[in-house]
Design a protein around this motif. Structure first.
Motif, PDB file in Angstrom:
ATOM      1  N   ALA A  46      15.783 -88.010 -41.993  1.00 19.35           N
ATOM      2  CA  ALA A  46      15.022 -87.444 -43.105  1.00 19.35           C
ATOM      3  C   ALA A  46      13.687 -88.148 -43.305  1.00 19.35           C
ATOM      4  O   ALA A  46      12.832 -87.672 -44.053  1.00 19.35           O
ATOM      5  N   PHE A  48      13.348 -91.463 -44.358  1.00 18.83           N
ATOM      6  CA  PHE A  48      13.384 -92.532 -45.362  1.00 18.83           C
ATOM      7  C   PHE A  48      13.595 -93.897 -44.725  1.00 18.83           C
ATOM      8  O   PHE A  48      13.261 -94.912 -45.305  1.00 18.83           O
ATOM      9  N   PRO A  67       8.527 -87.508 -45.442  1.00 17.60           N
ATOM     10  CA  PRO A  67       9.804 -86.803 -45.601  1.00 17.60           C
ATOM     11  C   PRO A  67       9.614 -85.336 -45.994  1.00 17.60           C
ATOM     12  O   PRO A  67      10.321 -84.467 -45.486  1.00 17.60           O
ATOM     13  N   ALA A  68       8.635 -85.070 -46.872  1.00 18.95           N
ATOM     14  CA  ALA A  68       8.474 -83.704 -47.366  1.00 18.95           C
ATOM     15  C   ALA A  68       7.981 -82.754 -46.273  1.00 18.95           C
ATOM     16  O   ALA A  68       8.156 -81.544 -46.364  1.00 18.95           O
ATOM     17  N   VAL A  72      13.469 -80.604 -43.074  1.00 18.27           N
ATOM     18  CA  VAL A  72      14.745 -81.151 -43.533  1.00 18.27           C
ATOM     19  C   VAL A  72      14.911 -80.961 -45.031  1.00 18.27           C
ATOM     20  O   VAL A  72      13.975 -81.170 -45.793  1.00 18.27           O
ATOM     21  N   SER A  73      16.109 -80.540 -45.454  1.00 23.77           N
ATOM     22  CA  SER A  73      16.510 -80.677 -46.851  1.00 23.77           C
ATOM     23  C   SER A  73      17.621 -81.701 -46.899  1.00 23.77           C
ATOM     24  O   SER A  73      18.548 -81.625 -46.104  1.00 23.77           O
ATOM     25  N   MET A  74      17.514 -82.644 -47.833  1.00 21.35           N
ATOM     26  CA  MET A  74      18.578 -83.643 -47.910  1.00 21.35           C
ATOM     27  C   MET A  74      19.157 -83.651 -49.317  1.00 21.35           C
ATOM     28  O   MET A  74      18.427 -83.574 -50.291  1.00 21.35           O
ATOM     29  N   PHE A  76      21.375 -86.113 -51.657  1.00 20.14           N
ATOM     30  CA  PHE A  76      21.795 -87.513 -51.674  1.00 20.14           C
ATOM     31  C   PHE A  76      23.162 -87.675 -52.339  1.00 20.14           C
ATOM     32  O   PHE A  76      23.708 -86.736 -52.915  1.00 20.14           O
ATOM     33  N   ASN A  80      20.262 -86.468 -57.458  1.00 21.31           N
ATOM     34  CA  ASN A  80      19.693 -85.290 -56.812  1.00 21.31           C
ATOM     35  C   ASN A  80      18.870 -84.434 -57.765  1.00 21.31           C
ATOM     36  O   ASN A  80      18.127 -83.574 -57.337  1.00 21.31           O
ATOM     37  N   GLY A  94      11.739 -77.124 -55.627  1.00 22.21           N
ATOM     38  CA  GLY A  94      11.881 -76.822 -54.215  1.00 22.21           C
ATOM     39  C   GLY A  94      10.792 -75.897 -53.705  1.00 22.21           C
ATOM     40  O   GLY A  94      10.468 -75.889 -52.521  1.00 22.21           O
ATOM     41  N   ARG A 141      18.486 -75.422 -54.879  1.00 22.32           N
ATOM     42  CA  ARG A 141      17.161 -75.886 -54.450  1.00 22.32           C
ATOM     43  C   ARG A 141      17.067 -75.920 -52.928  1.00 22.32           C
ATOM     44  O   ARG A 141      16.046 -75.537 -52.350  1.00 22.32           O
ATOM     45  N   ARG A 145      14.249 -74.096 -50.613  1.00 20.02           N
ATOM     46  CA  ARG A 145      13.362 -74.836 -49.703  1.00 20.02           C
ATOM     47  C   ARG A 145      13.465 -74.269 -48.295  1.00 20.02           C
ATOM     48  O   ARG A 145      12.500 -74.300 -47.545  1.00 20.02           O
TER      49      ARG A 145
ATOM     50  N   PHE B 412      14.719 -92.240 -58.154  1.00 21.92           N
ATOM     51  CA  PHE B 412      14.243 -90.881 -57.909  1.00 21.92           C
ATOM     52  C   PHE B 412      13.145 -90.804 -56.854  1.00 21.92           C
ATOM     53  O   PHE B 412      12.695 -89.709 -56.527  1.00 21.92           O
ATOM     54  N   PRO B 414      13.230 -91.338 -53.521  1.00 25.58           N
ATOM     55  CA  PRO B 414      13.583 -90.549 -52.333  1.00 25.58           C
ATOM     56  C   PRO B 414      13.586 -89.045 -52.612  1.00 25.58           C
ATOM     57  O   PRO B 414      13.068 -88.262 -51.805  1.00 25.58           O
ATOM     58  N   LEU B 415      14.150 -88.647 -53.752  1.00 25.71           N
ATOM     59  CA  LEU B 415      14.180 -87.223 -54.091  1.00 25.71           C
ATOM     60  C   LEU B 415      12.759 -86.681 -54.196  1.00 25.71           C
ATOM     61  O   LEU B 415      12.434 -85.608 -53.669  1.00 25.71           O
ATOM     62  N   ALA B 416      11.876 -87.441 -54.881  1.00 25.93           N
ATOM     63  CA  ALA B 416      10.497 -86.993 -55.047  1.00 25.93           C
ATOM     64  C   ALA B 416       9.786 -86.910 -53.693  1.00 25.93           C
ATOM     65  O   ALA B 416       9.067 -85.940 -53.428  1.00 25.93           O
ATOM     66  N   ASP B 417      10.021 -87.910 -52.838  1.00 25.40           N
ATOM     67  CA  ASP B 417       9.396 -87.894 -51.504  1.00 25.40           C
ATOM     68  C   ASP B 417       9.866 -86.681 -50.722  1.00 25.40           C
ATOM     69  O   ASP B 417       9.097 -86.005 -50.047  1.00 25.40           O
ATOM     70  N   GLN B 418      11.159 -86.442 -50.810  1.00 27.18           N
ATOM     71  CA  GLN B 418      11.766 -85.331 -50.093  1.00 27.18           C
ATOM     72  C   GLN B 418      11.157 -84.002 -50.514  1.00 27.18           C
ATOM     73  O   GLN B 418      10.936 -83.114 -49.703  1.00 27.18           O
ATOM     74  N   LEU B 419      10.851 -83.870 -51.814  1.00 25.40           N
ATOM     75  CA  LEU B 419      10.314 -82.609 -52.323  1.00 25.40           C
ATOM     76  C   LEU B 419       8.796 -82.549 -52.206  1.00 25.40           C
ATOM     77  O   LEU B 419       8.192 -81.543 -52.552  1.00 25.40           O
ATOM     78  N   GLY B 420       8.187 -83.628 -51.771  1.00 25.83           N
ATOM     79  CA  GLY B 420       6.732 -83.646 -51.691  1.00 25.83           C
ATOM     80  C   GLY B 420       6.073 -83.768 -53.053  1.00 25.83           C
ATOM     81  O   GLY B 420       4.945 -83.320 -53.255  1.00 25.83           O
ATOM     82  N   LEU B 421       6.790 -84.378 -53.981  1.00 25.46           N
ATOM     83  CA  LEU B 421       6.232 -84.577 -55.323  1.00 25.46           C
ATOM     84  C   LEU B 421       5.328 -85.800 -55.264  1.00 25.46           C
ATOM     85  O   LEU B 421       5.799 -86.931 -55.275  1.00 25.46           O
TER      86      LEU B 421
END
Lengths: 231, 512
Positions: A46, A48, A67-68, A72-74, A76, A80, A94, A141, A145, B412, B414-421
Motif C-alpha cells: 500500500a 506505507f 499511497p493515494a 490500492v484500497s486498504m 486497516f 478506518n 473516497g 468507501r 474508490r 489517522f 495512514p487513512l488520510a494518506d490512503q485517501l489522498g487527503l
C-alpha cells in the motif's frame, strides 16, 4: 497482476522477503503467526512501509510512491473512519478528500451506502454506529474508490463469528461486482476457506508464493502446520 | 508537504526574530553604553534572591497543603483544586489590588492590627513582591506537588496500612522519595516565573531595595530614555532567563496543567492531630487565595455601574488585543506543531519554546530599537502588545497542540494518506476538527494571558492609549481605589469569560 520482485523490508531486528505474484482477480488470504510480518507485507504494497530492496509492480509497472496514487484500497485494523465526520462524509472522502461533491457524486455516495445496507445511516457519526456498521461504511468507501487491488488488514477482527462471516460474504459480493483482486490478512484459517482461492503464507521472514487454498490445507507445509498446531 | 515546511519555517522565523533577533538589536544598541551603576547591581541581586525566596516559600508552604489535599476528602475539594489553577489566568494587577486590600496600609490586616493597638503593616517593598509571588505560585506549586502525591499508587497506601505504617514511616518510604523528585522541578519553574516578574515589582516594588531587572529596564527606558542602559539590562535579563531555562531542561519539569487532580486516594493514615493540621493548612491556603479576590468583588461591585468612560474604552481595546493575540499565538503554534510532527523534530519544537527564556520587556526593548528609526513606536503600542503576548503564550499552546497533533497523525495519518487527503483539505477536514479541544484551550489561555498582561504595553503606551490592566494601574496610581477595584472586577471577569468561551468552544459537540 501484482508482482513483488525481490522485495525486502527491513525493520529493527526484523526482515521480510517476498518474491511472488498474485494474478488479477485472485482472492488471497495472507496467513501466518503473529509478528511474522503479514501487516508489514500489506503496508509495503500500500506504500506505507518503505521497501529496502526490490520493487512492487502492478501490471508490470512500478507503483507510484504516494499511497493515494497506488491502485490500492486498504482497510486497516482500526481507525478506518474519521470520528468527527458523518458516515456519508466518510464515504464521500473516497471520491473527493476535499468533500466538494457534485450532485451526481452525492447520488453515488448514497448508492454506495445503500449497497452495503446502510440506507438512512448517512447522517450518523461513527460513535453512533455498531462495529459491523462501521465496517460497512469502510466497505462502501472501498466500493466508491474502485481500485483494482483491495487490501484488508484484519478489519473484522473485533467482530463476532456470525457478523464476520456476513462481512466476508459482503466483501465477496463486492469483489464479484468490481472484479478487484483481494489480499486479506487473517489469523483464522476458517476465513481463508470462506473467501480465498489462494493462500500466501508469511513465516520466518518470508512471504511465500500463493498456493491454492484447497491444496495448502490438504497438504500444509511445515510452517503452516506449526502455526495451525497440527502434528 | 512543502506547505507545512514553508509555513512552519515562517513561524519559526518569527519566533527567532522576536527572541534572538531583538536580542541582537539590543546588543548592538548596548555597545556604546557605560557599565553598571550600583543601582543596576542591586536590581540584579534583588531579581535573583527574590526569585529564589519566592520559589522556596511557595514550595515549602505547598508541601503541607498538597499533603493535606492528597489524604483528605471533603465537599468542595474538587472546586478548591480547580481554583488552584485559576491564578494562572488571573491578571497580575488584579491580584495586586486584592492583596493591597488585605495586606495594605488600609487593608483588613492593618485594620485588625490597629484595632488591637498595634502598628499597621505596609505591603510596599520587597516583602510585598514576595507575598504577591507566593500568592501566584503557591497554587501552582500545590498542583505540581499534588500530582506527585497522586502518582503514588493507591495499592502502596493499602500495603502500608496493612503493615501498620505510622505517618512517619509513610513519609520516609513513599513521600520523601517522591518529594525529592518533584520539588526541584517545582522550584525551578517558579524561580523562572519570578525571574521575569515585572508587573508585581512595578506595582509593589521599586526603589533601591525592590527593583527587578525587568523593572530597571522599564525605568531606564521610560524615565531616562537611556536605550543603551535598557539594552545592557536586557542582555542580563536574557542571560539569567536562558541560564535558568537550560537548567530547567535538565531537570524533569512536572506538568501541572493536566486533569485528574480531583481524584482522591483512599488513605488509612493521618488520624488524630494530623486532622487538625490538615484542616488548618487547607483552610489557611484557601483563605489566602480567596480573601484578596473577594475584596475586589466586594469593593468593585458597587462601582461597576459608574465605571469611568476611560475604563470602558480600555476594556474595548483589551478585548481586541486579546483576541488578536490568541489568533497570532495559534497562527504561530499550529505551523510549528505541524512541522515538529511531520519532521519528528524535537529541535523545531525546542525553538518554539525559546520564548520561555525571553522576557517581554527585552523583546519590547528590541522591537523599540528596531522600529524607532523607521517610525513612531508609540503608534505600534497595541500591535506590539498583541504580538509579544502571543509569543509569551506560545510555549503553552505548543505543549497542548504538538502531542495532540502527533496523536492524530498516528491514528489517522495512514487513512488520510490512503485517501489522498493532503494540504488544505487535510488541515480543514482532519486537523482542525480533531484539534478543537487543544485549540480552544490554548486559544483561551493566550487570550486570557493577553487580557491581563501589564508588561510591554507600559513601555509603548502614550497617555491617551491604555489597555484595561494599564488603565487600572493608572487609577491605582491616582489613588482612585474604588474605580480601580471596579476596573479590576471587570478585567477579572473578562479574563475568565474569554478563557471559558474559548475552552467551551473547543469542547461543545467535540467527538471523542
Amino acid at each position: 497482476m501484482l508482482t513483488l520482485e525481490g522485495m525486502r523490508v527491513e525493520m529493527e531486528g526484523f526482515t521480510l522477503d517476498a518474491e511472488l505474484s498474485v494474478p488479477t482477480g485472485a482472492r488471497v488470504a495472507v496467513l501466518g503467526p503473529s509478528g511474522a510480518g503479514k501487516s508489514t507485507l500489506l503496508g509495503a504494497i500500500a506504500g506505507f512501509q518503505p521497501v529496502a530492496a526490490g520493487r512492487v509492480l502492478w501490471k508490470g509497472a512500478a507503483m507510484p510512491a504516494a499511497p493515494a496514487k497506488r491502485p490500492v484500497s486498504m482497510v486497516f485494523q482500526d481507525n478506518n473512519l474519521f470520528p468527527h465526520l458523518s458516515a456519508f462524509d466518510n464515504v464521500a472522502m473516497g471520491l473527493s478528500p476535499s468533500l466538494r461533491l457534485s450532485e451526481a457524486e452525492r447520488v453515488r455516495v448514497g448508492g454506495a451506502l445503500q449497497r452495503v445496507g446502510l440506507n438512512g445511516y448517512g447522517d450518523r457519526k461513527p460513535g453512533r454506529l455498531s462495529g459491523g456498521q462501521v465496517a460497512r461504511v469502510a466497505l462502501a468507501r472501498v466500493l466508491l474508490r474502485d481500485r483494482p487491488l483491495l487490501l484488508l488488514d484484519e478489519p473484522f477482527g473485533a467482530l463476532g463469528p456470525a457478523l464476520k462471516a456476513e462481512m466476508l460474504s459482503l466483501v465477496a459480493d463486492l469483489l464479484d461486482e468490481t472484479g478487484a483482486t483481494l489480499m486479506m490478512v487473517s489469523h483464522e484459517p476458517q476465513d481463508a476457506r470462506l473467501i480465498a482461492d489462494h493462500v500466501v503464507l508469511v513465516a520466518e521472514g518470508r512471504a511465500h508464493a500463493p498456493v491454492s487454498t484447497g491444496e495448502i490445507f490438504a497438504n500444509p507445509p511445515e510452517a503452516l502446520r506449526d502455526y495451525l498446531g497440527q502434528a | 508537504m512543502t506547505r507545512t515546511t514553508t509555513l512552519g519555517a515562517l513561524a519559526l522565523g518569527v519566533v527567532v526574530c522576536l527572541t534572538l533577533g531583538t536580542l541582537v538589536a539590543v546588543a548592538w544598541r548596548a555597545e556604546g553604553a557605560g557599565g553598571f551603576g550600583p543601582a543596576d547591581w542591586a536590581a540584579i541581586r534583588f531579581t535573583l534572591w527574590q526569585a529564589a525566596l519566592s520559589a522556596a516559600l511557595s514550595v515549602a508552604l505547598a508541601v503541607p497543603v498538597a499533603r493535606a489535599l492528597a489524604r483528605r476528602r471533603f465537599p468542595g475539594r474538587g472546586i478548591l483544586i480547580t481554583l488552584l489553577g485559576a491564578p494562572f489566568i488571573l491578571p497580575v494587577i488584579v491580584a495586586v489590588l486584592g492583596l493591597l486590600a488585605v495586606f495594605g496600609r488600609a487593608g483588613i490586616l492593618s485594620q485588625a492590627l490597629i484595632w488591637a493597638g498595634l502598628e499597621p503593616v505596609s505591603i510596599y517593598g520587597w516583602h510585598g513582591v514576595i507575598i504577591a509571588h507566593v500568592f501566584f505560585n503557591l497554587p501552582l506549586a500545590t498542583r505540581l506537588i499534588l500530582q506527585g502525591w497522586l502518582a503514588i499508587p493507591a495499592e502502596r497506601f493499602r500495603l502500608a496500612a496493612s503493615l501498620g505504617f505510622a505517618p512517619s514511616d509513610i513519609f520516609r518510604v513513599f513521600e520523601r522519595p517522591m518529594l525529592r523528585e518533584v520539588v526541584p522541578g517545582a522550584l525551578l519553574v517558579i524561580f523562572l516565573i519570578c525571574l521575569t516578574s515585572f508587573a508585581v515589582a512595578l506595582a509593589l516594588g521599586g526603589g533601591p531595595r525592590a527593583t527587578t531587572v525587568e523593572l530597571a529596564i522599564y525605568q531606564a527606558f521610560r524615565f531616562d530614555f537611556d536605550l543603551g542602559k535598557a539594552a545592557l539590562l536586557a542582555l542580563v535579563q536574557f542571560a539569567m532567563g536562558a541560564g535558568a531555562a537550560l537548567i530547567a531542561f535538565r531537570v524533569a519539569i512536572p506538568g501541572g496543567m493536566g486533569g485528574g487532580l480531583d481524584r482522591a486516594v483512599t488513605r488509612w493514615d493521618g488520624g488524630g492531630w494530623l486532622v487538625v493540621q490538615d484542616v488548618l493548612c487547607i483552610g489557611l491556603a484557601a483563605l489566602f487565595l480567596v480573601l484578596p479576590l473577594s475584596m475586589i468583588v466586594a469593593r468593585g461591585v458597587p462601582e461597576l455601574m459608574s465605571l469611568p468612560g476611560s475604563v470602558i474604552e480600555a476594556a474595548g481595546l483589551s478585548i481586541v488585543v486579546s483576541l488578536s493575540s490568541a489568533l497570532l499565538c495559534l497562527s504561530l503554534a499550529l505551523p510549528i506543531a505541524a512541522l515538529a510532527v511531520r519532521r519528528g523534530s524535537a529541535l523545531v519544537e525546542g525553538v518554539g519554546y525559546l520564548t520561555i527564556a525571553a522576557s517581554p520587556l527585552v523583546i519590547g526593548t528590541g522591537l523599540f530599537v528596531v522600529v524607532f528609526p523607521i517610525m513612531d513606536p508609540f503608534a505600534l503600542a497595541l500591535p506590539v502588545t498583541a504580538l509579544v503576548n502571543a509569543a509569551m503564550a506560545l510555549p503553552f499552546a505548543l505543549r497542548a497542540l504538538t502531542p495532540a497533533l502527533a496523536g492524530i497523525e498516528t491514528n489517522f495519518g495512514p487513512l488520510a494518506d490512503q485517501l489522498g487527503l493532503a494540504g488544505w483539505a487535510r488541515f480543514r477536514r482532519l486537523w482542525l476538527p480533531r484539534l478543537r479541544r487543544p485549540l480552544g484551550f490554548s486559544g483561551g489561555l493566550a487570550a486570557a494571558l493577553s487580557m491581563g498582561d501589564l508588561g510591554v504595553i507600559t513601555m509603548f503606551a502614550d497617555p491617551q492609549t491604555a489597555t484595561l490592566p494599564l488603565q487600572m494601574y493608572r487609577l491605582m496610581g491616582a489613588y482612585r481605589m474604588d474605580d480601580a477595584a471596579a476596573a479590576g472586577l471587570l478585567l477579572l471577569s473578562l479574563s475568565l469569560v474569554i478563557f471559558w468561551i474559548f475552552d467551551r468552544g473547543g469542547r461543545v459537540d467535540a467527538d471523542a
